[in-house]
Design a protein around this motif. Structure first.
Motif, PDB file in Angstrom:
ATOM      1  N   THR A   1      55.574  37.577  50.621  1.00  0.00           N
ATOM      2  CA  THR A   1      55.771  36.136  50.726  1.00  0.00           C
ATOM      3  C   THR A   1      56.030  35.507  49.363  1.00  0.00           C
ATOM      4  OG1 THR A   1      54.337  36.075  52.654  1.00  0.00           O
ATOM      5  CG2 THR A   1      54.728  33.985  51.551  1.00  0.00           C
ATOM      6  N   ALA A   2      55.268  35.909  48.353  1.00  0.00           N
ATOM      7  CA  ALA A   2      55.438  35.331  47.011  1.00  0.00           C
ATOM      8  C   ALA A   2      56.849  35.596  46.494  1.00  0.00           C
ATOM      9  CB  ALA A   2      54.401  35.902  46.052  1.00  0.00           C
ATOM     10  N   PHE A   3      57.379  36.782  46.751  1.00  0.00           N
ATOM     11  CA  PHE A   3      58.740  37.102  46.293  1.00  0.00           C
ATOM     12  C   PHE A   3      59.768  36.224  47.013  1.00  0.00           C
ATOM     13  CE2 PHE A   3      62.661  39.646  46.135  1.00  0.00           C
ATOM     14  CZ  PHE A   3      62.800  39.753  44.765  1.00  0.00           C
ATOM     15  N   ARG A   4      59.566  35.978  48.295  1.00  0.00           N
ATOM     16  CA  ARG A   4      60.479  35.088  49.024  1.00  0.00           C
ATOM     17  C   ARG A   4      60.434  33.681  48.428  1.00  0.00           C
ATOM     18  NH1 ARG A   4      58.482  37.930  53.436  1.00  0.00           N
ATOM     19  NH2 ARG A   4      57.058  36.260  54.044  1.00  0.00           N
ATOM     20  N   HIS A   5      59.241  33.200  48.100  1.00  0.00           N
ATOM     21  CA  HIS A   5      59.117  31.876  47.487  1.00  0.00           C
ATOM     22  C   HIS A   5      59.843  31.838  46.146  1.00  0.00           C
ATOM     23  CE1 HIS A   5      55.174  31.100  49.878  1.00  0.00           C
ATOM     24  NE2 HIS A   5      56.250  30.884  50.603  1.00  0.00           N
ATOM     25  N   GLU A   6      59.679  32.888  45.368  1.00  0.00           N
ATOM     26  CA  GLU A   6      60.326  32.937  44.054  1.00  0.00           C
ATOM     27  C   GLU A   6      61.845  33.040  44.188  1.00  0.00           C
ATOM     28  OE1 GLU A   6      56.286  34.853  42.249  1.00  0.00           O
ATOM     29  OE2 GLU A   6      57.982  36.173  42.695  1.00  0.00           O
ATOM     30  N   CYS A   7      62.329  33.739  45.201  1.00  0.00           N
ATOM     31  CA  CYS A   7      63.779  33.788  45.462  1.00  0.00           C
ATOM     32  C   CYS A   7      64.299  32.401  45.817  1.00  0.00           C
ATOM     33  CB  CYS A   7      64.094  34.773  46.591  1.00  0.00           C
ATOM     34  SG  CYS A   7      63.973  36.500  46.125  1.00  0.00           S
ATOM     35  N   PHE A   8      63.555  31.697  46.639  1.00  0.00           N
ATOM     36  CA  PHE A   8      63.936  30.332  47.023  1.00  0.00           C
ATOM     37  C   PHE A   8      64.019  29.442  45.776  1.00  0.00           C
ATOM     38  CE2 PHE A   8      62.537  26.019  48.191  1.00  0.00           C
ATOM     39  CZ  PHE A   8      63.610  25.646  48.996  1.00  0.00           C
ATOM     40  N   LEU A   9      62.988  29.510  44.934  1.00  0.00           N
ATOM     41  CA  LEU A   9      62.988  28.708  43.707  1.00  0.00           C
ATOM     42  C   LEU A   9      64.125  29.112  42.778  1.00  0.00           C
ATOM     43  CD1 LEU A   9      59.186  28.343  42.927  1.00  0.00           C
ATOM     44  CD2 LEU A   9      60.791  26.552  43.596  1.00  0.00           C
TER      45      LEU A   9
END
Length: 124
Positions: free
Chosen positions: A29-37
């Motif tokens: 999940t954290a990686f998905r958030h960082e990709c979004f950012l």
């Protein structure tokens, strides 16, 4: 099994790297958030950065967070693979991986904050 070289090695390495990115995006999940950012911040860097160096620093700081998140996820996967029981060294490994991501996020805050505040100073 034989060791590949040259173009075959490059193709295989690229394939494994893309598999790792896909796996991280699917499972972390954290990686998905960082990709979004990153999808927001990287283009924004071209508008907010005043020099090429500033743009490079802004983009690099975002990519650093993503790289360290991948390493943190890899550490967590290995620790979880070894066993699910609580162990001081396992906890330490996971905490230190998480701390590396936190430090990278602090770097983003410093780089982007300086860019933002220097732009504000230039406006006024």
């Amino acid at each position: 099994m034989y060791k590949t070289t040259g173009l075959t090695h490059l193709i295989n390495s690229t394939k494994y790297s893309l598999q790792g990115l896909k796996s991280a995006f699917k499972n972390e999940t954290a990686f998905r958030h960082e990709c979004f950012l990153a999808c927001i911040l990287i283009p924004l860097a071209f508008f907010l950065g005043e020099t090429k160096i500033e743009i490079i620093l802004m983009i690099s700081s975002v990519l650093l967070v993503m790289a360290l998140e991948l390493l943190n996820s890899a550490v967590e996967a290995v620790v979880d693979r070894i066993g699910t029981e609580r162990h001081e060294l396992s906890g330490r490994a996971k905490d230190q991986g998480s701390a590396s991501v936190f430090i990278a996020l602090c770097i983003v805050a410093v780089v982007w904050g300086e860019s933002y505040f220097s732009n504000i100073r230039n406006i006024f």
